[in-house]
Design an enzyme around this catalytic site. Structure first.
Site, PDB file in Angstrom:
ATOM      1  CB  CYS A 207      80.383  68.893  26.207  1.00 59.29           C
ATOM      2  SG  CYS A 207      81.330  69.239  27.693  1.00 59.29           S
TER       3      CYS A 207
ATOM      4  CG  ASP B 146      80.041  67.456  30.330  1.00 61.72           C
ATOM      5  OD1 ASP B 146      78.814  67.351  30.170  1.00 61.72           O
ATOM      6  OD2 ASP B 146      80.861  66.638  29.889  1.00 61.72           O
TER       7      ASP B 146
ATOM      8  CB  CYS C 162      82.136  62.991  29.565  1.00 59.20           C
ATOM      9  SG  CYS C 162      83.772  63.730  29.694  1.00 59.20           S
TER      10      CYS C 162
ATOM     11  CB  CYS D 149      87.259  65.951  29.554  1.00 56.02           C
ATOM     12  SG  CYS D 149      86.386  65.500  28.037  1.00 56.02           S
TER      13      CYS D 149
HETATM   14 FE1  FES Z   1      82.263  67.504  28.330  1.00 57.50          FE
HETATM   15 FE2  FES Z   1      84.167  65.697  28.604  1.00 57.50          FE
HETATM   16  S1  FES Z   1      82.693  65.806  27.017  1.00 57.50           S
HETATM   17  S2  FES Z   1      83.907  67.515  29.730  1.00 57.50           S
END
Ligand code: FES
Length: 144
Positions: free
Chosen positions: A35, A37, A60, A104
């Site tokens: 993702c 992140d 997120c 996550c």
């Molecule tokens: Fe990337 Fe939650 S969607 S850490």
């Protein structure tokens, strides 16, 4: 039933321990390949005890809530206990995460481990490489 528990919403809206520790003893940064992140964790350690912890998460809501809860769980704990913190324990402390959001919470576990590894290396403390997962090995969290 609500998708997210009240605890997740609380930690997402009012995250604890957000920020930077300028003179941190250990800093860990990990990213989720799937993702994109990113989570950065700062530890202040005195006599083997985590006396302060702060985080920055560019991610997120579940990642923010997981980081916040993870910092609460390790603050005041010995390094050896923080090493054992799993993403499952973080998710349980949040009263659960949806299955597709469990990856996550893995980010929080890995950011803490990465910061502890940095602490060991900066202080010349011997450690067993085996106890650390490779943060770049995202296979266990990105199969969903
Ligand atoms: Fe990337 Fe939650 S969607 S850490």
């Amino acid at each position: 039933m609500a998708l997210y528990s009240e605890k997740v919403m609380d930690h997402f809206r009012n995250p604890r321990n957000v920020g930077v520790i300028e003179d941190a003893d250990g800093i860990g940064e990990v990213g989720n390949a799937k993702c994109g992140d990113i989570m950065k964790m700062y530890l202040k350690i005195e006599d083997g005890i985590i006396v302060d912890v702060k985080f920055e998460t560019f991610g997120c809501g579940s990642a923010i809530a997981s980081s916040s809860m993870a910092t609460e769980l390790i603050k005041g704990q010995p390094v050896s206990e923080a090493m054992k913190l799993t993403n499952k324990a973080v998710a349980e402390a949040l009263d659960g995460l949806p299955d597709y959001k469990m990856h996550c919470s893995v980010l929080a576990e890995e950011a803490i481990q990465s910061a502890l590894k940095d602490y060991y290396e900066k202080n010349g403390i011997a450690y067993d490489e085996e106890q650390f997962k490779d943060p770049s090995d995202c296979a266990h969290c990105c199969e969903d």
